[in-house]
Design an enzyme around this catalytic site. Structure first.
Site, PDB file in Angstrom:
ATOM      1  N   ILE A 158      -3.847  -7.535  -0.198  1.00 28.42           N
ATOM      2  CA  ILE A 158      -3.285  -8.732  -0.325  1.00 28.42           C
ATOM      3  C   ILE A 158      -3.443  -9.843   0.791  1.00 28.42           C
ATOM      4  O   ILE A 158      -3.478 -10.823   0.502  1.00 28.42           O
ATOM      5  CB  ILE A 158      -1.541  -8.588  -0.098  1.00 28.42           C
ATOM      6  CG1 ILE A 158      -1.167  -7.345  -1.286  1.00 28.42           C
ATOM      7  CG2 ILE A 158      -0.588  -9.729  -0.234  1.00 28.42           C
ATOM      8  CD1 ILE A 158      -1.453  -7.831  -2.557  1.00 28.42           C
ATOM      9  N   CYS A 202       0.737  -1.217  -0.022  1.00 32.87           N
ATOM     10  CA  CYS A 202       0.086   0.066   0.026  1.00 32.87           C
ATOM     11  C   CYS A 202       1.028   1.309   0.085  1.00 32.87           C
ATOM     12  O   CYS A 202       2.063   1.182  -0.285  1.00 32.87           O
ATOM     13  CB  CYS A 202      -0.889  -0.090   1.265  1.00 32.87           C
ATOM     14  SG  CYS A 202      -1.749  -1.497   1.644  1.00 32.87           S
ATOM     15  N   GLY A 217      14.633 -11.547  -6.648  1.00 34.56           N
ATOM     16  CA  GLY A 217      16.082 -11.812  -6.154  1.00 34.56           C
ATOM     17  C   GLY A 217      16.876 -10.980  -5.495  1.00 34.56           C
ATOM     18  O   GLY A 217      18.074 -11.145  -5.223  1.00 34.56           O
ATOM     19  N   ASN A 239       2.764   0.424   5.198  1.00 29.69           N
ATOM     20  CA  ASN A 239       2.909  -0.140   3.923  1.00 29.69           C
ATOM     21  C   ASN A 239       3.973  -1.183   4.289  1.00 29.69           C
ATOM     22  O   ASN A 239       4.776  -1.085   4.782  1.00 29.69           O
ATOM     23  CB  ASN A 239       3.733   1.029   3.169  1.00 29.69           C
ATOM     24  CG  ASN A 239       4.361   0.607   1.958  1.00 29.69           C
ATOM     25  OD1 ASN A 239       3.732  -0.479   1.293  1.00 29.69           O
ATOM     26  ND2 ASN A 239       5.184   1.118   1.447  1.00 29.69           N
ATOM     27  N   GLY A 240       3.441  -2.280   3.658  1.00 30.82           N
ATOM     28  CA  GLY A 240       4.318  -3.593   3.528  1.00 30.82           C
ATOM     29  C   GLY A 240       3.779  -5.054   4.193  1.00 30.82           C
ATOM     30  O   GLY A 240       2.438  -5.118   3.907  1.00 30.82           O
ATOM     31  N   GLU A 241       4.340  -5.853   4.585  1.00 34.35           N
ATOM     32  CA  GLU A 241       3.928  -7.181   4.933  1.00 34.35           C
ATOM     33  C   GLU A 241       4.742  -7.506   6.041  1.00 34.35           C
ATOM     34  O   GLU A 241       5.984  -7.456   6.275  1.00 34.35           O
ATOM     35  CB  GLU A 241       4.107  -8.377   3.966  1.00 34.35           C
ATOM     36  CG  GLU A 241       3.664  -7.747   2.728  1.00 34.35           C
ATOM     37  CD  GLU A 241       2.110  -7.960   2.741  1.00 34.35           C
ATOM     38  OE1 GLU A 241       1.411  -8.247   3.818  1.00 34.35           O
ATOM     39  OE2 GLU A 241       1.297  -7.789   1.770  1.00 34.35           O
TER      40      GLU A 241
END
Length: 622
Positions: free
Chosen positions: A55, A2, A360, A77-79
């Site tokens: 998500i 986000c 990666g 913002n993130g996971e």
């Protein structure tokens, strides 16, 4: 994935309706980060805005979100990949009840419960803002490796913060101005290597840092610093097994989502290793027109063996040049890494099929993957035996020729601390000053930027010194910046399993001999992939992403694009365009290779035109 925006204004500076209008306009400028929904929170002190790309917990998890005690509000913002474990801990130890299945709620309640030490408990990528309604304070933090961005500025009585700088354009107190101190450094590094961005008085919160703003004072502190604890007694086979297990576990965590997760795939070991572990349904690759670099054939072959689907995008020269202004817009700051452009197209193709991809990034910085890490011990010997004046004569004689062996002599002309700045060295101090107008010339040297990092890394061998510098400069300011901005420009979440704190715990103890030798990079990392990758993938040398700009620029129609840009009035404000045209003529004639220097200038001018001249373009991009 986000994006958030927000600000705190002096009491009475803005009315409630003005705040609501401004925060919505700020959110609109980052709609690409979250097209699935929006949310806002305002009171007498703060205005917060949020754009959501759904998500996890698709139905709930809306932001801004308020804590269970009603005191704190978060935009995130993130996971947080270990949110389920943290949730269980809070439920079991504090009998906490949760209203959603989101990681946002877990992050907030963990911070409320444990305070600052919670930052070391998170396994994931993040930047977030928490507002304390009782004490009227703002708390902001960024993940240890700088995967997710966070910018802030204070102007005309308003403290602003956002996931992207462009959001500040909608605030009436924001003053847009080029940072004179950053331009020369950008010409050397191809990115802005200091905390203050190319926009004057706009700062990026650095990786592993948090801040507290109390309405007057801004207190910025570090909570994480990458340190090596090298274990010289470590057995290589044991090390390889630990790497495999850590990466495998990290990939498992990075697959957590309520939507499909795909994978970027090149012909190298880094992304192939992730893909082989994750086995995503869809993989995505990119290349250039026939005759130039294309990772598609190797990727297709790899996926055929694993029975996976591979989608491939071919980028033409015309595609590339047409996209440069848009890439500069989404980058926020001028950014001259050529690979950002194909990454923009790759992300666009992936976003048509999935919402999340793994990639990666980070393997080279963690495991010693760059060619510049070769020969460090031999370089020390060379510099001890050959006097410095002779080394400089040799380097000058080599000039711009790119020949194996000769590059080693050029790299080791000066001591490491005087010559190494990371994976891109575009212009030295003299060359940068030679093309800048007097107003923008600077006595600040690239050594002033690198010296503090080398001082912190003085106890390490030369390979680890270089890796430490790259971890702190190159990785967050170049590699991860383009990864975040190009993926989010296409509303795509990009996850990086190598940049995981448990993978770091394994990589940070590896001795130099397990990283590189005279023949190979990422020595033990490659060994760790043997049980799952074909031998040709394990041993394949790193190619990077060789954009064929040097050849394209010798074609008149593309050289003319540069010439036309150099003719524009604003170009002459910053640069001696006569010198730039001389460089371009020499490059086109095959006398010297100036494509990287010229593109670095061209990218800056495209950025300046988008943000300061043709501002209608910014509207069109949104």
């Amino acid at each position: 994935m986000c994006g958030f925006v927000g600000f705190v204004s002096d009491s009475g500076a803005l009315t409630g309706s003005e705040k609501n209008n401004i925060i919505r306009k700020m959110g609109d400028l980052i709609v690409h980060r979250g097209p699935d929904g929006e949310g806002f929170y305002t009171d007498d002190t703060v205005a917060l805005g949020f754009r959501r790309l759904s998500i996890i917990d698709l139905q709930n998890g809306a932001q801004p979100m308020t804590s269970s005690n009603g005191r704190y509000v978060i935009t995130f913002n993130g996971e947080i990949y270990n949110y389920k474990e943290l949730r269980s801990k809070l439920e079991n130890e504090y009998s906490m009840k949760f209203k959603t299945e989101s990681d946002t709620e877990v992050l907030l309640e963990t911070i409320v419960t444990y305070g600052m030490k919670a930052l070391s408990m998170f396994r994931g990528m993040f930047s977030f803002i928490i507002y304390d309604k009782k004490e009227k304070k703002i708390f902001g933090a960024r993940d240890p490796f700088g995967i997710k961005p966070l910018y802030y500025t204070k102007m005309q009585g308003s403290f602003m913060f956002a996931s992207e700088i462009k959001a500040f354009l909608a605030h009436p107190h924001f003053k847009k101005e080029v940072n004179k101190d950053a331009l020369k450094l950008y010409l050397t590094f191809q990115y802005t290597p200091i905390a203050e961005t190319m926009f004057k008085d706009v700062f990026k919160l650095e990786p592993g840092h948090f801040f507290i703003y109390d309405g007057e004072k801004l207190d910025v502190r570090s909570y994480f610093n990458p340190e090596y604890k090298i274990d010289k007694k470590l057995n290589e086979n044991e090390a390889a097994l630990k790497i495999f297990d850590a990466v495998k576990e990290s990939v498992k965590y990075h697959k957590i989502a309520d939507v499909e997760v795909g994978s970027f795939l090149s012909g190298g070991a880094d992304s192939s290793f992730i893909t082989a572990i994750a086995r995503p349904e869809n993989t995505f690759s990119v290349g250039f027109a026939p005759g130039f670099f294309d990772e598609g054939p190797e990727a297709a072959e790899f996926c055929e063996n694993l029975q996976l689907k591979n989608l491939h995008k071919e980028v033409s020269a015309e595609d590339f040049f047409e996209a440069v202004p848009k890439v500069q817009y989404y980058s926020d700051e001028p950014h001259a890494n050529l690979s950002a452009v194909p990454l923009y197209f790759l992300s666009g193709m992936a976003a048509e099929n999935v919402k999340v991809v793994m990639s990666g990034e980070g393997a080279d910085e963690f495991f010693g993957g760059y060619e510049t890490y070769h020969g460090c011990t031999l370089g020390t010997v060379y510099r001890k035996i050959v006097p410095k004046p002779i080394r400089h004569i040799i380097s000058k004689g080599i000039g711009d020729r790119d020949i194996k062996g000769l590059n080693f002599l050029k790299r080791n002309t000066d001591r490491l601390t005087e010559s190494y700045i990371g994976q891109a060295f575009i212009m030295n101090d003299d060359d940068a000053n030679s093309i800048l107008k007097d107003k923008y010339k600077s006595s600040i040297s690239f050594k002033d930027i690198t010296r503090p990092y080398f001082e912190k890394a003085e106890m390490y061998d030369e390979v680890h010194k270089k890796m430490y510098l790259d971890m702190n400069l190159w990785l967050p300011n170049d590699i991860l910046l383009k990864a975040d901005k190009m993926s989010m420009a296409n509303s795509l979440e990009l996850r990086v399993p190598y940049l995981d704190k448990e993978v770091w715990a394994v990589s940070s103890v590896l001795p130099e001999k397990y990283l590189v030798n005279r023949e190979v990079t990422k020595k033990t990392f490659r060994k760790s992939t043997e049980k799952i990758l074909p031998k040709e993938w394990v041993t394949r040398k790193k190619k990077g992403f060789p954009v064929p700009l040097a050849k394209w620029l010798k074609e008149q129609k593309y050289a003319d694009r540069f010439r036309e840009m150099f003719k524009k009035p604003f170009a002459k404000e910053f640069f001696d365009t006569d010198i730039l045209n001389e460089w371009l003529d020499e490059h086109c004639a095959g006398k010297r290779m100036f494509h990287r220097q010229l593109y670095t200038v061209y990218a800056f001018l495209c950025w300046y035109e988008v943000y300061f001249v043709d501002t209608d373009i910014t509207v069109a991009y949104n």
